[in-house]
Design an enzyme around this catalytic site. Structure first.
Site: not given
Ligand code: G1P
Ligand code: ZN
Length: 559
Positions: A24, A118-119, A285, A287, A289-290, A354, A373, A375, A386
């Site tokens: 990313r 992602s988010h 989010d 994409d 998955d959250r 994680t 998780e 998150s 997820k």
């Molecule tokens: C974060 C979340 C983690 C999740 C990941 C992808 O990662 O904490 O649980 O799997 O995003 O969505 P981190 O930024 O903490 O490495």
């Molecule tokens: Zn995501």
């Protein structure tokens, strides 16, 4: 006429190490000449010719800015690298769970490539991302991501068919002849079909539909990729009012929204829910998955509780019937509410580092079928990512299975606390702090790990004594691989935990995550989150000297 394959010379970039969930970076970084091409070729090289050549790949992303361009480039490079067939979501769009479902459904032998950050916000000045998923539909394990990074450091050339063009806006297939290789097929599919069919296999849609006749939804897609999926499922299939789905236009910049379903970034949903006009709220989010789940009047379901409630009520979901043998899993910083459900049901509960990739092996081995998780990630072994919409449907199925007086999110959660006790949890995120300050906070804590044991700390009149302090490491029970340094844990005598981690998904600077988790079965305390959690937060800040080192009085986001 066949299309020519060009071999283009390139030089490595030093910063292509995939993080918690792929590579990313800011769009501007990806826009550097050869940056995307280098990473894609490094991925193909790392995965290996035996998997890529003659194989079948799934491709799509969350539609954010640069998605379109990346799809074009990856198609040109897939052809040049001998991929036999690529299945692309229409317009180059697929939610992350849909890619996972599609890889599995079609048995795509080369896995898939997902384009998403992602988010993280999208648009020309924001983030883009790319990640490789393996044939089980899940994120590539460390072994592959490390190999991709190694390849990226020595890459000297990449292969591309510069003249290949495919109109990905039209559903259908086309076959192209590539110089020196066999034909190359591009199949463009509806982005929702396979995913929606899977949801209909997992859940009892008739039961949910009839329940929803008197239960008002507010589904917020935050202008991310889930809009079309949510409209198909909630409006078309489950016959909810069209107004039940908001921010459902998938936009390249998410309409300026930060597509992260939490109380900070999905505040407009929270505010709407507080009006009391809806019975159930969910946000997803960028994409897909959250997820975040809210009840009437904005009752917030902590993701740890969400996982535990789904675990406790698994039997309501048709998919899980006759699958009682498998256990549960959560990531290490996730609150331990699900552990208590596992205990009661006599099931195993695994604690992994994680990142969703660690659940894949456990699922493939049949050891777990539900995991999550803190998150805002919840999911099961129906896919290997997820899954936000799945989580909302799981909740609706559970609610629809309750007796009439218990058909409320809040009642289900409170009933759960009464039965199991409550795991209190909070996460403080300090986003985009100086990398050096992030490292200093971590080293401050790390240096004390050996001396913390036995020490007592007092804050706000509450005293805690440290029982264990370590840097979490995980030995995968399936393949024996060891993953070290996954977060600094300070565990108190009563089981309360303070955890420090640096984010592996941020795109600039460092993001420090401070997690605090503790348990009480005292019903008097159930509504006093901050009374219970604040002392531990104070102790954490004291041990790490975080405020002093970062200059941040307050975190950017509190969950
Ligand atoms: C974060 C979340 C983690 C999740 C990941 C992808 O990662 O904490 O649980 O799997 O995003 O969505 P981190 O930024 O903490 O490495
Ligand atoms: Zn995501």
């Amino acid at each position: 006429m066949s299309l020519t394959v060009q071999t283009v010379s390139t030089t490595p970039f030093a910063d292509q190490k995939p993080g918690t969930s792929g590579l990313r970076k800011k769009v501007k970084v990806f826009q550097q000449t050869n940056y995307l091409e280098n990473f894609v070729q490094s991925t193909f090289n790392a995965v290996g010719e035996s998997v890529i050549k003659g194989g079948h790949l799934v491709l799509g992303g969350d539609g954010r800015y640069f998605n379109k361009h990346a799809v074009e480039v990856i198609l040109k490079m897939s052809a040049a690298n001998g991929v036999k067939k690529v299945t692309v979501g229409q317009h180059g769009i697929f939610s992350t769970p849909a890619v996972s479902a599609t890889i599995r459904k079609l048995g795509a032998s080369s896995g898939g490539i997902i384009l998403t950050a992602s988010h993280n916000p999208g648009g020309p000045d924001n983030d883009f991302g790319i990640k490789y998923n393996i044939t089980n539909g899940g994120p590539a394990p460390e072994k592959i991501t490390s190999a991709i990074f190694a390849q990226s450091k020595e890459i000297a050339e990449y292969k591309i068919c510069p003249d290949l063009t495919v109109d990905v806006s039209k559903i259908g297939s086309c076959s192209l002849q590539i110089e020196g290789l066999s034909s190359f097929e591009v199949e463009i599919v509806d982005s929702c079909d396979i995913y929606v069919a899977l949801m209909k296999e997992i859940f009892n849609f008739e039961q949910i539909e009839s329940f929803l006749k008197n239960f008002k939804l507010n589904i917020d897609c935050l202008n991310g990729v889930t809009g079309p999926y949510a409209k198909r499922i909630f409006v078309k299939e489950l016959k909810c009012d069209a107004k039940s789905v908001v921010n459902s236009e998938s936009l390249e910049d998410f309409g300026g929204l930060h597509p992260d379903p939490n109380l900070t970034y999905a505040k407009s949903l929270l505010d709407m829910m507080k009006l009391g006009e809806h019975d159930f709220g969910a946000a997803f989010d960028g994409d897909g998955d959250r997820n975040m789940i809210l009840g009437k009047n904005g009752f917030f379901v902590n993701p740890n509780d969400s996982l535990a409630v789904i675990a406790a009520n698994q039997d309501c979901i048709p998919y899980f019937k006759n699958k009682a043998a498998a256990g549960f899993a959560r990531s290490m910083p996730t609150g331990a509410a699900v552990d208590l459900v596992a205990q009661k049901k006599g099931k195993k509960c695994f604690e992994v580092p994680t990142g969703w990739k660690f659940f894949g092996n456990l699922m493939d081995a049949g050891l777990i079928n539900l995991c999550g998780e803190e998150s805002f990630g919840t999911g099961s072994d129906h896919i290997r990512e997820k899954d936000g919409i799945w989580a909302a449907l799981a909740w609706l199925q559970i609610l629809s299975s309750q007796s009439a007086e218990k058909q409320s999110v809040e009642k289900v959660v409170r009933g759960h606390w009464n039965e199991f006790g409550r795991n209190f949890f909070t996460r403080y995120d300090y986003e985009e702090v100086e990398s050096s300050a992030g490292a200093k906070v971590m080293s401050n804590v790390e240096q004390q790990l050996t001396s913390l044991k036995g020490q007592s700390f007092e804050a706000m009149g509450v005293k805690y004594t440290v029982a264990l302090a370590d840097n979490f490491s995980y030995k995968d029970p399936v393949d024996g691989s060891l993953t070290e340094k996954q977060g600094l844990r300070i565990v108190m005598m009563d089981g309360s935990r303070i955890i420090f981690r640096l984010s592996g998904t941020g795109s600039s600077g460092a993001t420090i995550r401070l997690y605090v988790d503790c348990f009480s079965s005292d019903a008097e305390l159930f509504d006093q989150d901050s009374v219970v959690l604040k002392p531990l937060v104070e102790i954490a800040l004291k041990i790490s000297d975080l405020v002093q080192v970062t200059g941040r009085q307050e975190p950017s986001v509190i969950t």
